[in-house]
Design a protein around this motif. Sequence first.
Motif, PDB file in Angstrom:
ATOM      1  N   VAL A  22       0.919  -1.277   0.065  1.00 53.94           N
ATOM      2  CA  VAL A  22      -0.068   0.107   0.089  1.00 53.94           C
ATOM      3  C   VAL A  22       0.837   1.186  -0.080  1.00 53.94           C
ATOM      4  O   VAL A  22       0.565   2.335  -0.688  1.00 53.94           O
ATOM      5  CB  VAL A  22      -0.791   0.142   1.008  1.00 53.94           C
ATOM      6  CG1 VAL A  22      -1.816   1.342   1.251  1.00 53.94           C
ATOM      7  CG2 VAL A  22      -1.863  -1.336   1.076  1.00 53.94           C
ATOM      8  N   PHE A  23       1.953   1.128   0.723  1.00 52.74           N
ATOM      9  CA  PHE A  23       2.834   2.421   0.807  1.00 52.74           C
ATOM     10  C   PHE A  23       3.966   2.123   0.197  1.00 52.74           C
ATOM     11  O   PHE A  23       5.206   2.582   0.669  1.00 52.74           O
ATOM     12  CB  PHE A  23       2.970   2.595   2.352  1.00 52.74           C
ATOM     13  CG  PHE A  23       1.678   3.109   3.108  1.00 52.74           C
ATOM     14  CD1 PHE A  23       0.789   3.878   2.488  1.00 52.74           C
ATOM     15  CD2 PHE A  23       1.622   2.688   4.454  1.00 52.74           C
ATOM     16  CE1 PHE A  23      -0.105   4.064   3.238  1.00 52.74           C
ATOM     17  CE2 PHE A  23       0.474   2.975   5.077  1.00 52.74           C
ATOM     18  CZ  PHE A  23      -0.412   3.844   4.551  1.00 52.74           C
ATOM     19  N   LYS A  24       4.159   1.497  -1.133  1.00 54.10           N
ATOM     20  CA  LYS A  24       5.245   1.162  -1.635  1.00 54.10           C
ATOM     21  C   LYS A  24       6.303   2.213  -1.971  1.00 54.10           C
ATOM     22  O   LYS A  24       7.371   2.393  -1.912  1.00 54.10           O
ATOM     23  CB  LYS A  24       4.955   0.434  -3.284  1.00 54.10           C
ATOM     24  CG  LYS A  24       6.254   0.134  -3.704  1.00 54.10           C
ATOM     25  CD  LYS A  24       5.743  -0.829  -5.159  1.00 54.10           C
ATOM     26  CE  LYS A  24       6.899  -1.318  -5.738  1.00 54.10           C
ATOM     27  NZ  LYS A  24       6.680  -1.945  -7.041  1.00 54.10           N
ATOM     28  N   SER A  25       5.592   3.526  -2.516  1.00 53.50           N
ATOM     29  CA  SER A  25       6.469   4.795  -2.832  1.00 53.50           C
ATOM     30  C   SER A  25       6.979   5.324  -1.712  1.00 53.50           C
ATOM     31  O   SER A  25       8.321   5.757  -1.888  1.00 53.50           O
ATOM     32  CB  SER A  25       5.673   5.596  -3.638  1.00 53.50           C
ATOM     33  OG  SER A  25       5.227   5.018  -5.127  1.00 53.50           O
ATOM     34  N   ALA A  26       6.268   5.377  -0.632  1.00 50.59           N
ATOM     35  CA  ALA A  26       6.488   5.846   0.724  1.00 50.59           C
ATOM     36  C   ALA A  26       7.714   5.047   1.246  1.00 50.59           C
ATOM     37  O   ALA A  26       8.984   5.678   1.831  1.00 50.59           O
ATOM     38  CB  ALA A  26       5.605   5.996   1.464  1.00 50.59           C
ATOM     39  N   LEU A  27       7.819   3.649   1.207  1.00 51.62           N
ATOM     40  CA  LEU A  27       8.635   2.905   1.600  1.00 51.62           C
ATOM     41  C   LEU A  27       9.914   3.260   1.108  1.00 51.62           C
ATOM     42  O   LEU A  27      11.122   3.111   1.513  1.00 51.62           O
ATOM     43  CB  LEU A  27       8.353   1.310   1.361  1.00 51.62           C
ATOM     44  CG  LEU A  27       9.018   0.367   2.446  1.00 51.62           C
ATOM     45  CD1 LEU A  27       8.508   0.517   3.759  1.00 51.62           C
ATOM     46  CD2 LEU A  27       8.711  -0.975   1.858  1.00 51.62           C
ATOM     47  N   GLY A  28       9.960   3.566  -0.270  1.00 55.63           N
ATOM     48  CA  GLY A  28      11.104   3.689  -1.186  1.00 55.63           C
ATOM     49  C   GLY A  28      11.575   5.339  -1.114  1.00 55.63           C
ATOM     50  O   GLY A  28      12.768   5.594  -1.648  1.00 55.63           O
ATOM     51  N   GLY A  29      10.846   5.939  -0.243  1.00 55.99           N
ATOM     52  CA  GLY A  29      11.365   7.489  -0.238  1.00 55.99           C
ATOM     53  C   GLY A  29      11.176   8.474  -1.414  1.00 55.99           C
ATOM     54  O   GLY A  29      11.743   9.330  -1.557  1.00 55.99           O
ATOM     55  N   VAL A  30       9.975   7.847  -2.323  1.00 57.07           N
ATOM     56  CA  VAL A  30      10.043   8.558  -3.349  1.00 57.07           C
ATOM     57  C   VAL A  30       8.536   9.502  -3.216  1.00 57.07           C
ATOM     58  O   VAL A  30       7.628   9.083  -2.658  1.00 57.07           O
ATOM     59  CB  VAL A  30       9.468   7.602  -4.459  1.00 57.07           C
ATOM     60  CG1 VAL A  30       9.153   8.375  -5.937  1.00 57.07           C
ATOM     61  CG2 VAL A  30      10.858   6.792  -4.766  1.00 57.07           C
ATOM     62  N   CYS A  31       8.692  10.762  -3.561  1.00 55.20           N
ATOM     63  CA  CYS A  31       7.724  11.687  -3.458  1.00 55.20           C
ATOM     64  C   CYS A  31       8.087  12.939  -4.317  1.00 55.20           C
ATOM     65  O   CYS A  31       8.740  13.815  -4.031  1.00 55.20           O
ATOM     66  CB  CYS A  31       7.463  12.194  -2.215  1.00 55.20           C
ATOM     67  SG  CYS A  31       6.154  13.413  -1.961  1.00 55.20           S
ATOM     68  N   ARG A  32       7.377  12.974  -5.563  1.00 55.47           N
ATOM     69  CA  ARG A  32       7.620  13.761  -6.699  1.00 55.47           C
ATOM     70  C   ARG A  32       7.192  15.356  -6.290  1.00 55.47           C
ATOM     71  O   ARG A  32       7.634  16.310  -6.614  1.00 55.47           O
ATOM     72  CB  ARG A  32       7.278  13.356  -7.841  1.00 55.47           C
ATOM     73  CG  ARG A  32       7.999  12.337  -8.577  1.00 55.47           C
ATOM     74  CD  ARG A  32       7.284  11.819 -10.165  1.00 55.47           C
ATOM     75  NE  ARG A  32       8.015  10.798 -10.646  1.00 55.47           N
ATOM     76  CZ  ARG A  32       7.687  10.220 -11.549  1.00 55.47           C
ATOM     77  NH1 ARG A  32       6.486  10.801 -12.533  1.00 55.47           N
ATOM     78  NH2 ARG A  32       8.102   9.109 -12.291  1.00 55.47           N
ATOM     79  N   ALA A  33       6.040  15.091  -5.469  1.00 50.87           N
ATOM     80  CA  ALA A  33       5.230  16.513  -5.213  1.00 50.87           C
ATOM     81  C   ALA A  33       6.195  17.222  -4.001  1.00 50.87           C
ATOM     82  O   ALA A  33       6.357  18.337  -3.985  1.00 50.87           O
ATOM     83  CB  ALA A  33       3.975  16.377  -4.557  1.00 50.87           C
ATOM     84  N   ALA A  79      15.341  -3.148   2.842  1.00 51.59           N
ATOM     85  CA  ALA A  79      14.730  -2.418   3.774  1.00 51.59           C
ATOM     86  C   ALA A  79      15.720  -2.056   4.803  1.00 51.59           C
ATOM     87  O   ALA A  79      15.278  -1.185   5.523  1.00 51.59           O
ATOM     88  CB  ALA A  79      13.699  -3.154   4.114  1.00 51.59           C
ATOM     89  N   GLY A  80      16.621  -2.811   5.177  1.00 53.23           N
ATOM     90  CA  GLY A  80      17.487  -2.508   6.312  1.00 53.23           C
ATOM     91  C   GLY A  80      18.696  -1.490   5.865  1.00 53.23           C
ATOM     92  O   GLY A  80      19.466  -1.351   6.675  1.00 53.23           O
ATOM     93  N   GLU A  81      18.755  -0.887   4.611  1.00 52.49           N
ATOM     94  CA  GLU A  81      20.036  -0.073   4.301  1.00 52.49           C
ATOM     95  C   GLU A  81      19.970   1.023   5.268  1.00 52.49           C
ATOM     96  O   GLU A  81      19.014   1.765   5.350  1.00 52.49           O
ATOM     97  CB  GLU A  81      19.774   0.238   2.830  1.00 52.49           C
ATOM     98  CG  GLU A  81      20.877   0.946   2.210  1.00 52.49           C
ATOM     99  CD  GLU A  81      20.725   1.517   0.899  1.00 52.49           C
ATOM    100  OE1 GLU A  81      21.533   2.242   0.318  1.00 52.49           O
ATOM    101  OE2 GLU A  81      19.466   0.846   0.374  1.00 52.49           O
ATOM    102  N   GLY A  82      21.063   1.178   5.702  1.00 52.32           N
ATOM    103  CA  GLY A  82      21.303   2.400   6.716  1.00 52.32           C
ATOM    104  C   GLY A  82      21.167   2.276   8.290  1.00 52.32           C
ATOM    105  O   GLY A  82      21.560   3.022   8.900  1.00 52.32           O
ATOM    106  N   TRP A  83      20.715   1.078   8.457  1.00 50.05           N
ATOM    107  CA  TRP A  83      20.320   0.760   9.850  1.00 50.05           C
ATOM    108  C   TRP A  83      20.780  -0.652  10.390  1.00 50.05           C
ATOM    109  O   TRP A  83      21.128  -0.574  11.450  1.00 50.05           O
ATOM    110  CB  TRP A  83      19.036   1.299  10.400  1.00 50.05           C
ATOM    111  CG  TRP A  83      17.886   0.417   9.835  1.00 50.05           C
ATOM    112  CD1 TRP A  83      17.226   0.674   8.519  1.00 50.05           C
ATOM    113  CD2 TRP A  83      17.088  -0.768  10.383  1.00 50.05           C
ATOM    114  NE1 TRP A  83      16.263  -0.078   8.474  1.00 50.05           N
ATOM    115  CE2 TRP A  83      16.203  -1.149   9.371  1.00 50.05           C
ATOM    116  CE3 TRP A  83      17.342  -1.439  11.484  1.00 50.05           C
ATOM    117  CZ2 TRP A  83      15.488  -2.222   9.656  1.00 50.05           C
ATOM    118  CZ3 TRP A  83      16.649  -2.513  11.723  1.00 50.05           C
ATOM    119  CH2 TRP A  83      15.730  -3.020  10.586  1.00 50.05           C
TER     120      TRP A  83
END
Length: 492
Positions: free
Chosen positions: A103-114, A216-220
């Motif tokens: 459901v939150f695929k784009s948010a999980l990837g940190g993507v938000c064009r707006a 998903a664990g990248e960075g932490w």
Amino acid sequence: MFLTISTTGIPERPATDLGFLLHKHPDRAQTFSTSHGTAHVFYPEASAERCTAALLLEVDPVALVRRGKGKGRGGAPDAALAQYVNDRPYAASSLLSVALAAVFKSALGGVCRALPERAGAPLPLRIEVPALPARGGAELVRKLFAPLGWERVEVAAVALDERFPEWGDSRYVRLELAGELRLADALRQLYILLPVLDDAKHYWVAPDEVDKLLRAGEGWLADHPERSLITRRYLSHRWGLTRQADQALELVRLAESDDLDVESVDNAVDESTDTEEKPVPLAEHRRTAILEALRTAGAHRVLDLGCGQGQLVQALLKDVRFTEIVGVDVSMRALTIASRRLKLDRMGERQADRVTLRQGSLTYTDKRLKGYDAAVLSEVIEHVDLDRLPALEYAVFGSARPRTVLVTTPNVEYNVRWETLPAGHVRHGDHRFEWTRAEFRRWAGKVAERHGYTVAHLPVGPDDPEVGPPTQLAVFTLTDTETYKKKEAKAA
């Protein structure tokens, strides 16, 4: 099954920006289908000062039983009658984790064009999970979330029954996280740690789960004090996958400690100067030869007789010209492994319509096997007792009668080239026999003559000038249908 994500804002940066970051409009309730139920996203509150997004997953208990193959709590066989009575509709688990990612695929990837800057910056977040299974208790929950930058990690045990406090606490907790984090980081942490705390997954853990964990664990995850526990539980205690993940994460940790790229650390082998080629496994030679023979024969509907763990079925599925593939084996254990290998429970409907796995003995006739373009007996006949071989011959060539039959079997003459094989031994303990090239050709010729086929022989693997190839392949082609029918009628 429920969680909420809240944030606060100011007029310059209103809290309703959360709707942009999640790609879900605060003024609408939205519904999404998942493999185990329906996910709902709605906003209990949405103002410039405060905004809360809620994810509610309604689990379909019928779908859960069908897709879970009766494995109790979606993969954790720890409760009697678990496929009928379980906590899956109510407690946050891998079901909610998968819904979160979908459901939150784009948010999980940190993507938000707006609002790209808002997506890349920390937000004041508050996340609540009312019912979270916690194998390890509240203390483990704190150990997992506290090192991740949350200012507050509040964990409250849920009583078994508030009316009977003497019964003590359940294994469920209420979790509240508060702090300033990037939304994508918070979602990734939940995606991994929800099934980790539950210590169970509702689906078969395949090798691609390692890649999901690393992404998903990248960075932490690489520097997390509980890294070993997280990888072990996330990968369902599969030792090989856990070791693979730990090695990759350790490489990341070393690279980060020296402020280097992973590629520059993992440079023990210079691929540009490594010209040594690894030998191609004989099993791969066999599959390549079989696929080529099937394509040459123009086959579309194929039987894999004695399919074992489904390696050939998997290879056939990758070629769209094979429109129907049926794997047959007498072993239910082998068919179960094949089903897992093929991921039948997660396969798309169109792809699933192309493949069937069926239990059956190859020494008995089966009318369901008639009418196919081709049948493959790959490394099968040598596992059949010689006195039962005529029964297999009739079941395949006399009863099923596909237009093309492919048979592979070891060439016993080549055994002298195996350094690890003692003299006089067959290649596998279950082999009832292994034939020379002459013996195989003699058998194949008689079968072809009796049942109206012609036969051609092809080498598989390196063709040694003295002892021949390691595997021999016979290609049977049906030519004389009418004569055979008359012979059968006369015999009857």
